[in-house]
Design a protein around this motif. Structure first.
Motif, PDB file in Angstrom:
ATOM      1  N   SER A  59       0.582  -1.363  -0.027  1.00 15.77           N
ATOM      2  CA  SER A  59      -0.065   0.209  -0.392  1.00 15.77           C
ATOM      3  C   SER A  59       0.868   1.426   0.345  1.00 15.77           C
ATOM      4  O   SER A  59       0.515   2.181  -0.629  1.00 15.77           O
ATOM      5  CB  SER A  59      -1.075  -0.133   1.575  1.00 15.77           C
ATOM      6  N   VAL A  60       2.490   1.426   0.582  1.00 11.97           N
ATOM      7  CA  VAL A  60       2.394   2.692   0.862  1.00 11.97           C
ATOM      8  C   VAL A  60       3.428   2.836  -0.274  1.00 11.97           C
ATOM      9  O   VAL A  60       3.682   4.045  -1.003  1.00 11.97           O
ATOM     10  CB  VAL A  60       3.910   2.177   1.717  1.00 11.97           C
ATOM     11  N   ILE A  61       4.053   1.286  -0.856  1.00 13.31           N
ATOM     12  CA  ILE A  61       4.637   1.863  -2.479  1.00 13.31           C
ATOM     13  C   ILE A  61       4.525   2.184  -3.049  1.00 13.31           C
ATOM     14  O   ILE A  61       4.264   2.438  -4.226  1.00 13.31           O
ATOM     15  CB  ILE A  61       5.211  -0.162  -2.555  1.00 13.31           C
ATOM     16  N   LYS A  62       2.796   1.344  -3.499  1.00 11.37           N
ATOM     17  CA  LYS A  62       2.001   1.538  -4.277  1.00 11.37           C
ATOM     18  C   LYS A  62       1.542   3.186  -3.665  1.00 11.37           C
ATOM     19  O   LYS A  62       1.701   4.023  -5.092  1.00 11.37           O
ATOM     20  CB  LYS A  62       0.513   1.616  -4.375  1.00 11.37           C
ATOM     21  N   ASN A  63       1.270   4.070  -2.744  1.00 13.36           N
ATOM     22  CA  ASN A  63       1.206   5.510  -2.776  1.00 13.36           C
ATOM     23  C   ASN A  63       2.328   5.874  -4.067  1.00 13.36           C
ATOM     24  O   ASN A  63       2.169   7.064  -4.329  1.00 13.36           O
ATOM     25  CB  ASN A  63       0.884   5.435  -1.089  1.00 13.36           C
ATOM     26  N   LYS A  67      -5.403  12.567  -5.427  1.00 12.56           N
ATOM     27  CA  LYS A  67      -5.286  11.665  -6.129  1.00 12.56           C
ATOM     28  C   LYS A  67      -6.171  11.345  -7.561  1.00 12.56           C
ATOM     29  O   LYS A  67      -7.628  10.761  -6.396  1.00 12.56           O
ATOM     30  CB  LYS A  67      -4.391  10.118  -6.150  1.00 12.56           C
ATOM     31  N   LYS A  68      -5.827  11.152  -8.393  1.00  7.65           N
ATOM     32  CA  LYS A  68      -6.750  10.635  -9.453  1.00  7.65           C
ATOM     33  C   LYS A  68      -7.464   9.298  -9.193  1.00  7.65           C
ATOM     34  O   LYS A  68      -6.096   8.471  -8.973  1.00  7.65           O
ATOM     35  CB  LYS A  68      -6.510  11.320 -10.867  1.00  7.65           C
ATOM     36  N   ARG A  69      -8.638   8.992  -9.567  1.00  5.88           N
ATOM     37  CA  ARG A  69      -9.017   7.332  -9.537  1.00  5.88           C
ATOM     38  C   ARG A  69      -8.384   6.632  -7.917  1.00  5.88           C
ATOM     39  O   ARG A  69      -7.279   5.187  -8.539  1.00  5.88           O
ATOM     40  CB  ARG A  69      -7.825   6.781 -10.788  1.00  5.88           C
ATOM     41  N   LEU A  99      -3.437   4.181   2.525  1.00  7.65           N
ATOM     42  CA  LEU A  99      -2.185   4.010   3.767  1.00  7.65           C
ATOM     43  C   LEU A  99      -3.045   4.160   5.071  1.00  7.65           C
ATOM     44  O   LEU A  99      -2.697   3.911   5.953  1.00  7.65           O
ATOM     45  CB  LEU A  99      -2.584   5.397   3.671  1.00  7.65           C
ATOM     46  N   THR A 100      -4.387   3.866   4.685  1.00  7.62           N
ATOM     47  CA  THR A 100      -5.471   3.559   5.969  1.00  7.62           C
ATOM     48  C   THR A 100      -5.272   2.501   5.900  1.00  7.62           C
ATOM     49  O   THR A 100      -5.297   2.200   7.608  1.00  7.62           O
ATOM     50  CB  THR A 100      -6.690   4.105   5.771  1.00  7.62           C
ATOM     51  N   GLN A 109       9.421  16.089   3.135  1.00  2.64           N
ATOM     52  CA  GLN A 109      10.310  16.285   2.947  1.00  2.64           C
ATOM     53  C   GLN A 109      10.677  17.362   2.000  1.00  2.64           C
ATOM     54  O   GLN A 109       9.583  17.711   2.176  1.00  2.64           O
ATOM     55  CB  GLN A 109      10.835  15.242   1.973  1.00  2.64           C
ATOM     56  N   ALA A 110      12.146  17.852   1.287  1.00  6.48           N
ATOM     57  CA  ALA A 110      12.110  19.398   0.191  1.00  6.48           C
ATOM     58  C   ALA A 110      11.267  18.446  -0.918  1.00  6.48           C
ATOM     59  O   ALA A 110      10.711  19.852  -1.127  1.00  6.48           O
ATOM     60  CB  ALA A 110      13.378  19.579   0.662  1.00  6.48           C
ATOM     61  N   ASN A 111      11.188  17.818  -1.162  1.00 13.44           N
ATOM     62  CA  ASN A 111      10.989  17.415  -2.141  1.00 13.44           C
ATOM     63  C   ASN A 111      11.116  15.567  -1.860  1.00 13.44           C
ATOM     64  O   ASN A 111      10.799  14.853  -1.746  1.00 13.44           O
ATOM     65  CB  ASN A 111      11.950  17.082  -3.195  1.00 13.44           C
ATOM     66  N   GLY A 112       9.285  14.788  -2.312  1.00 16.32           N
ATOM     67  CA  GLY A 112       9.099  14.049  -2.075  1.00 16.32           C
ATOM     68  C   GLY A 112       8.324  13.483  -1.007  1.00 16.32           C
ATOM     69  O   GLY A 112       8.176  14.467  -0.062  1.00 16.32           O
ATOM     70  N   SER A 113       8.052  11.863  -0.302  1.00 15.13           N
ATOM     71  CA  SER A 113       7.581  12.073   0.434  1.00 15.13           C
ATOM     72  C   SER A 113       8.733  11.017   1.443  1.00 15.13           C
ATOM     73  O   SER A 113       8.994   9.965   0.149  1.00 15.13           O
ATOM     74  CB  SER A 113       6.238  11.561   0.067  1.00 15.13           C
TER      75      SER A 113
END
Length: 485
Positions: A384-388, A438-440, A446-447, A465-469
């Motif tokens: 789930s986290v990697i898909k996010n 996000k769309k779709r 994450l829940t 983060q300055a960029n990304g998560s």
């Protein structure tokens, strides 16, 4: 009244006779003894049988300065008064700087003068000894305290920190003393508020803020502080006791999350029951209309019925996913290598990662520790986290970096992407059901991940983060109790 025992250390017998004559004119309270060499003087001092020592500057083998140094190094706490045949300011200053209680010229010694010198020297030594005892007690408490203790001042200069504090923050004392005290505060506003409140009231209790270690670890802490005047440097210093509330904060957050999950589960089941019957009725009506002979050959009607059917199925799947993401199920707990779990998760997602042209890098801790977990559920949380992360990256190059480290009794997995990141106002919402930008996207990934990790007595947090998560996932290395079943 207690007799004051005075020892004269002088290699000249004539000087002893003259000094004895002076003491004979004093009250019986003072008794004088004599030794005539450097060695006998040191031996007498080590026996600690006298209250005051009169030391001649010239002692044959060595000087009175040499004897003074040796006596102090041997732990002598009784006052030592230096004597010379004639006044010499250099000797005077040298003796006083080393630790002599007083300095006197033999030719100027009178009963009143020597009596006053002895009396003042004893009083000063007693005060100094009491101060040293107090300092030793304070230092013992300071060093043995289980909580970090910081001594600083309003300007930000750090005077001292105990061993517990240095270990807690990861600094050496010498490097910390070169830095301002705001180096350990995560937020500049916290240190400013702390100083202002302390200056206004003189003391402060349970001031909560976030502190940060040298390695960047953030702790939620409580500060209790008071102001004391340093009489030596004539300045005000802050004495601050730091208590780590991170565990309490973790328990509070866990309790809140468990409460939210319980409510979500209740709502999901109730909503599922409420929606199931209307959807069943709609699907039945659509099936009837689709099989009606009159409407069977109408392409437009059949097209609309298909749209209704498709969206009903979508609502059904959405509700099933919602119920599944909030449902508490029995954990199949077994010991697994966390790195094997990560590697298997990456392998299962290889098609998705390759299909999106994503570069995945990893830096995994080499460890033989095995973690007690439900492998299937933890893998689903990682997925789930990697898909996010995949959904968050819109432009190339797309990079995901996965790390694993250990901290005491916890394993930490980091999943970092260089995507769009999460704006500040949304960071507290990302684990809420159905929240998504996000769309779709269903907003349940994450829940679900948070629920899985919470039931393992672990946690998942977003690090700015300055960029990304960067999502940090923590799972206990050994933990066989207090898990959900």
């Amino acid at each position: 009244m207690k007799q004051v025992r005075v020892l004269l250390i002088d290699d000249d017998e004539d000087d002893y006779i003259l000094t004895k004559a002076v003491f004979d004119r004093l009250s019986d309270r003072y008794s004088l003894s004599w030794v005539n060499s450097y060695e006998k003087g040191i031996n007498a001092i080590l026996k600690r049988q006298h209250d005051v020592y009169l030391v001649d500057y010239r002692l044959g083998k060595g000087t009175g300065i040499d004897l003074l140094k040796e006596a102090l190094n041997s732990g002598c706490v009784k006052p030592i008064i230096m004597l010379t045949g004639k006044g010499d300011r250099t000797i005077d200053e040298q003796a006083m700087n080393i630790g002599a209680a007083d300095y006197m010229v033999k030719d100027e010694i009178e009963p009143v003068i020597i009596e006053r010198s002895i009396r003042y020297s004893i009083k000063h030594a007693d005060g100094l000894r009491a101060l040293q005892d107090s300092e030793r007690k304070y230092r013992a408490i300071f060093e043995q305290a289980n909580d970090p203790i910081l001594i600083s001042e309003y300007s930000g200069r750090i005077h001292d920190m105990n061993s517990c504090g240095l270990s807690f923050f990861g600094y050496r004392l010498d490097e910390l003393q070169k830095l301002p005290d705001d180096v350990i505060f995560k937020n500049r506003t916290d240190i400013e508020k702390f100083r202002d409140l302390l200056e206004k009231s003189g003391s402060l209790t349970d001031f909560e803020c976030e502190l940060v270690s040298k390695d960047g670890i953030v702790y939620h802490c409580s500060l209790s502080s008071f102001i004391q005047t340093d009489m030596i440097s004539v300045s005000e210093v802050y004495h601050t006791i730091i208590r780590d509330l991170s565990y309490r904060k973790h328990i509070e957050e866990k309790s809140v999350n468990l409460g939210k999950m319980s409510i979500s589960e209740h709502i999901a089941k109730g909503l599922g029951d409420e929606i199931r019957d209307p959807l069943s009725a709609i699907n039945l009506a659509v099936d009837e209309l689709a099989s009606d002979q009159v409407l069977a050959y109408s392409e437009s009607v059949q097209s609309y019925l298909e749209i209704i059917k498709t969206n009903c199925d979508r609502v059904t799947r959405l509700m099933q996913n919602f119920i599944s993401s909030t449902e508490t199920k029995t954990l199949n707990l077994q010991r697994h290598s966390i790195n094997e779990v990560i590697e298997e998760t990456i392998a299962e997602m290889e098609d998705l990662i390759t299909g999106h042209n994503i570069k995945l890098t990893k830096q995994l801790l080499e460890s033989e520790h095995r973690v007690l977990l439900d492998k299937t559920k933890v893998k689903s949380a990682l997925i789930s986290v990697i898909k996010n992360a995949v959904e968050a990256m819109q432009t190339y190059p797309k990079i995901i970096h996965i790390t694993s480290t250990s901290d005491k009794d916890m394993f930490e997995i980091g999943i970092e992407d260089n995507g769009t990141g999460v704006i500040q106002e949304n960071q507290d919402k990302i684990f809420e059901p159905f929240f998504t930008t996000k769309k779709r996207a269903s907003g349940l990934g994450l829940t679900h991940a948070q629920r899985v990790l919470t039931t393992h007595n672990g946690s998942i947090k977003l690090k700015s983060q300055a960029n990304g998560s960067l999502f940090l996932i923590r799972i206990p290395i050994y933990n066989e109790g207090a898990l959900w079943h």
